[in-house]
Design an enzyme around this catalytic site. Structure first.
Site, PDB file in Angstrom:
ATOM      1  CE  LYS A 196      -3.601   2.375   2.572  1.00 22.10           C
ATOM      2  NZ  LYS A 196      -4.605   2.264   3.638  1.00 22.10           N
ATOM      3  CE  LYS A 249      -6.143   1.660  -0.360  1.00 26.36           C
ATOM      4  NZ  LYS A 249      -6.545   1.680   1.009  1.00 26.36           N
TER       5      LYS A 249
HETATM    6  C1  PBG Z   1      -7.520   3.229   5.797  1.00 25.15           C
HETATM    7  C2  PBG Z   1      -7.771   3.079   4.351  1.00 25.15           C
HETATM    8  C3  PBG Z   1      -7.604   4.045   3.325  1.00 25.15           C
HETATM    9  C4  PBG Z   1      -8.128   3.471   2.175  1.00 25.15           C
HETATM   10  C5  PBG Z   1      -8.548   2.193   2.489  1.00 25.15           C
HETATM   11  N1  PBG Z   1      -8.308   1.950   3.829  1.00 25.15           N
HETATM   12  C6  PBG Z   1      -7.107   5.434   3.370  1.00 25.15           C
HETATM   13  C7  PBG Z   1      -5.754   5.727   3.843  1.00 25.15           C
HETATM   14  O1  PBG Z   1      -4.917   4.862   4.044  1.00 25.15           O
HETATM   15  O2  PBG Z   1      -5.525   6.924   4.068  1.00 25.15           O
HETATM   16  C8  PBG Z   1      -8.239   4.183   0.853  1.00 25.15           C
HETATM   17  C9  PBG Z   1      -9.297   3.671  -0.070  1.00 25.15           C
HETATM   18  C10 PBG Z   1      -9.644   4.598  -1.192  1.00 25.15           C
HETATM   19  O3  PBG Z   1      -9.041   5.667  -1.403  1.00 25.15           O
HETATM   20  O4  PBG Z   1     -10.580   4.237  -1.922  1.00 25.15           O
HETATM   21  N2  PBG Z   1      -6.301   2.822   6.281  1.00 25.15           N
END
Ligand code: PBG
Length: 323
Positions: A196, A249
């Site tokens: 991520k 992601k």
């Molecule tokens: C929380 C999380 C996030 C997303 C999924 N889980 C945001 C972040 O890490 O700030 C993003 C999903 C999206 O943008 O569609 N940890």
């Protein structure tokens, strides 16, 4: 060599093209993100995600039945937590009667076969909007991991099939796996957000949940988007720690990473086409600059072509109606 070989021969009719296509989309590929809120009969459009809604828990059963009837098999639950329930230790996240835990039960009651996935991270519950416990401006790893494993257990107890930690703390998969095993949740799947990146593409999501960090950024835990080798390290470590599925992601800008993983790891690969990707296509289509459906399908197929077997996407409902 030309003219003995002609690349266009196999493209010359619709039937041939259909017979020979390498990738396709199927309703089983999709994971549908859900934004759940407390209250009654509330359906609020997210301003930076046109056509996508936060929904009160009482509206879930009908929505879930509809998704199931379209052939969709899994949902990924996120909750929006009111500010007065946020703190620096995830108290509300551990509440067995919290919104997430009730949402899990509600979905399972509505359609028992629906695969329920839950996002595990502190940010929606954090007074700082960070994914971990904050001390003197630092995001603490080990105390956070402890809490995340306990949160995961409450999700499993409420009926979640798949735990999806999205926090990027080190060692959380192992802690979650150990606790689930100890409590006899041996078939609870862990889908780790292993790869991520610290990304600008999460903006609209943070609007949706009011979860943007109120100081600093997430770069000490989410990955540097300039890196690819690190993706393999992350994914392999998570698999060793007990992850069953690994996720990349965001999606579109990281197809090379999906492809790298699909060649080098044995676990199934999921990708998350995130909120900013959804918002960009909606905005361009609203302007009339691109063909929405053509591009939506093209992007979704690109994830399959790169090697992903699951796609979390806000387009799931629209896509299944087209395929
Ligand atoms: C929380 C999380 C996030 C997303 C999924 N889980 C945001 C972040 O890490 O700030 C993003 C999903 C999206 O943008 O569609 N940890």
């Amino acid at each position: 060599m030309y003219p003995i070989q002609r690349n266009r021969r196999l493209r010359s009719s619709e039937s041939l093209r259909t017979m020979l296509h390498e990738c396709s989309l199927n309703p089983n590929d999709f994971i549908v993100p859900l934004f759940v809120i407390d209250g009654k009969q509330k359906k609020e459009e997210i301003s930076s995600m046109p056509g996508y809604y936060r929904m009160s828990i009482d509206l879930l059963p009908k929505h879930i039945k509809n998704l199931w009837s379209l052939g969709l098999k899994s949902v990924l639950i996120f909750v929006k937590v009111p500010d007065d329930l946020k703190d620096n230790k995830g108290t509300e996240a551990l509440n067995p009667d919290g919104l997430m835990q009730r949402a899990i039960k509600t979905v399972k009651d509505a359609v028992p076969k629906m695969v329920v996935m839950t996002d595990v991270a502190l940010d929606p519950y954090s007074s700082y909007g960070h994914d971990g416990i904050v001390e003197k401006g630092n995001i603490l790893n080990d105390p956070t991991v402890n809490i995340l494993s306990k949160i995961s257990l409450t999700h499993a107890q409420a009926g979640a099939d798949v735990i999806a930690p999205s926090d990027m703390m080190d060692g959380r998969v192992l802690k979650i796996r150990e606790l689930l095993e100890a409590e006899n949740y041996v078939n609870t799947v862990i889908m780790s957000y292993s790869v991520k990146y610290a990304s600008g593409f999460y903006g609209p999501f943070r609007d949706a949940l009011n979860s943007a960090p109120n100081f600093g950024d997430k770069k000490t835990y989410q990955m540097d988007f300039r890196n690819r080798k690190e993706a393999l390290i992350e994914a392999k470590r998570d698999i060793k720690e007990g992850a069953d599925i690994v996720m990349v992601k965001p999606g579109m800008a990281y197809l090379d990473v999906i492809s790298e993983l699909s060649k080098n790891v044995d676990a199934p690969i999921a990708t998350y086409q995130v909120s900013g990707e959804y918002a960009m296509l909606k905005a361009a289509a609203e302007k009339g600059w691109v063909d929405h459906n053509q591009i939506m399908i093209e992007q979704l197929i690109s994830f399959k072509r790169a090697g992903a077997s699951l796609i979390a996407t806000y387009f799931a409902e629209q896509a299944v109606k087209l395929i």
